[in-house]
Design an enzyme around this catalytic site. Structure first.
Site, PDB file in Angstrom:
ATOM      1  N   HIS A 194      -7.148   7.036 -26.341  1.00  0.00           N
ATOM      2  CA  HIS A 194      -6.681   7.850 -27.474  1.00  0.00           C
ATOM      3  C   HIS A 194      -5.565   8.804 -27.036  1.00  0.00           C
ATOM      4  CE1 HIS A 194     -11.041   7.352 -29.042  1.00  0.00           C
ATOM      5  NE2 HIS A 194     -10.278   6.666 -29.878  1.00  0.00           N
ATOM      6  N   LYS A 232     -20.566   4.451 -38.542  1.00  0.00           N
ATOM      7  CA  LYS A 232     -20.959   4.734 -37.157  1.00  0.00           C
ATOM      8  C   LYS A 232     -21.808   5.989 -37.098  1.00  0.00           C
ATOM      9  CE  LYS A 232     -16.679   3.040 -35.009  1.00  0.00           C
ATOM     10  NZ  LYS A 232     -15.435   3.511 -34.362  1.00  0.00           N
TER      11      LYS A 232
HETATM   12  O1  PNS Z   1     -12.070   5.633 -34.787  1.00  0.00           O
HETATM   13  P1  PNS Z   1     -12.502   4.807 -35.983  1.00  0.00           P
HETATM   14  O2  PNS Z   1     -13.998   4.930 -36.201  1.00  0.00           O
HETATM   15  O3  PNS Z   1     -12.050   3.369 -35.882  1.00  0.00           O
HETATM   16  O4  PNS Z   1     -11.766   5.465 -37.257  1.00  0.00           O
HETATM   17  C1  PNS Z   1     -12.006   4.983 -38.560  1.00  0.00           C
HETATM   18  C2  PNS Z   1     -11.590   6.029 -39.603  1.00  0.00           C
HETATM   19  C3  PNS Z   1     -12.345   7.324 -39.376  1.00  0.00           C
HETATM   20  C4  PNS Z   1     -10.092   6.279 -39.491  1.00  0.00           C
HETATM   21  C5  PNS Z   1     -11.899   5.425 -41.010  1.00  0.00           C
HETATM   22  O5  PNS Z   1     -13.252   5.116 -41.093  1.00  0.00           O
HETATM   23  C6  PNS Z   1     -11.508   6.384 -42.144  1.00  0.00           C
HETATM   24  O6  PNS Z   1     -10.353   6.479 -42.494  1.00  0.00           O
HETATM   25  N1  PNS Z   1     -12.514   7.120 -42.680  1.00  0.00           N
HETATM   26  C7  PNS Z   1     -12.291   8.075 -43.717  1.00  0.00           C
HETATM   27  C8  PNS Z   1     -12.830   7.582 -45.058  1.00  0.00           C
HETATM   28  C9  PNS Z   1     -11.868   6.603 -45.680  1.00  0.00           C
HETATM   29  O7  PNS Z   1     -10.763   6.951 -46.075  1.00  0.00           O
HETATM   30  N2  PNS Z   1     -12.305   5.344 -45.754  1.00  0.00           N
HETATM   31  C10 PNS Z   1     -11.519   4.276 -46.306  1.00  0.00           C
HETATM   32  C11 PNS Z   1     -10.591   3.662 -45.280  1.00  0.00           C
HETATM   33  S1  PNS Z   1     -10.410   1.955 -45.664  1.00  0.00           S
END
Ligand code: PNS
Length: 166
Positions: A19, A43
């Site tokens: 990251h 998660k």
């Molecule tokens: O590090 P990750 O777990 O791959 O990140 C995923 C994340 C947090 C970016 C994604 O789950 C997200 O954007 N969550 C916020 C809620 C949202 O907007 N969901 C719709 C995205 S399709």
């Protein structure tokens, strides 16, 4: 379209050297980068939102145009609030692509102005994920070279409270 600032969202549970690499590359491309700790509902987190933010802040303190914040709703709403149209995501392998592609298209459907930019990781981090890292550490494996020093301290505290760092 807001172009000067990019948002780099993720679970960061915890932030890894992979990251940090992506944040460094993004910081070289944009005037400002906000690393945004978002809750991924699929998660179960090991660290609280506050802990993740604090770990990321310390790990990214060497980047003057990078700040760290958090949000609990939809990413597109967060982008509107922060006046940014650019989302940064890191890509490690082809296996990441399907999930990332789906998210990028869903986000574009929700907010057509939004652009997702993918930055390819360094080859040495291509196997690294927060999930496997925690698993390996819990089972006694060595992960010191995979995370910033402050994150390593936090992992020790959380998962091996009895064992003094040798
Ligand atoms: O590090 P990750 O777990 O791959 O990140 C995923 C994340 C947090 C970016 C994604 O789950 C997200 O954007 N969550 C916020 C809620 C949202 O907007 N969901 C719709 C995205 S399709």
């Amino acid at each position: 379209m807001y172009r000067h600032k990019a948002i780099y969202p993720g679970s960061f549970d915890p932030i890894t050297n992979g990251h940090v690499f992506i944040a460094e590359r993004a910081a070289a491309l944009f005037d400002e980068v906000e690393v945004s700790v978002l809750i991924n509902s699929e998660k179960k987190g090991a660290f609280s939102l506050e802990e993740r933010v604090e770990m990321a802040r310390t790990a990214l303190a060497h980047l003057p145009n990078v700040t760290v914040n958090s949000f609990t709703g939809l990413l597109v709403d967060f982008l509107r609030q922060r006046k940014s149209s650019i989302v940064i995501r890191g890509l490690r392998a082809l296996s990441d692509f399907e999930y990332e592609f789906q998210m990028a298209l869903m986000n574009r459907k929700l907010e057509p102005e939004m652009e997702t930019l993918f930055i390819v990781t360094d080859a040495k981090y291509s196997y690294l994920s927060s999930h496997t890292l925690k698993d390996v550490f819990r089972l006694g494996g060595e992960v010191r070279s995979m995370v910033p020093p402050n994150v390593y301290e936090k992992l020790l505290e959380r998962f091996r409270p009895e064992t003094p760092d040798a």
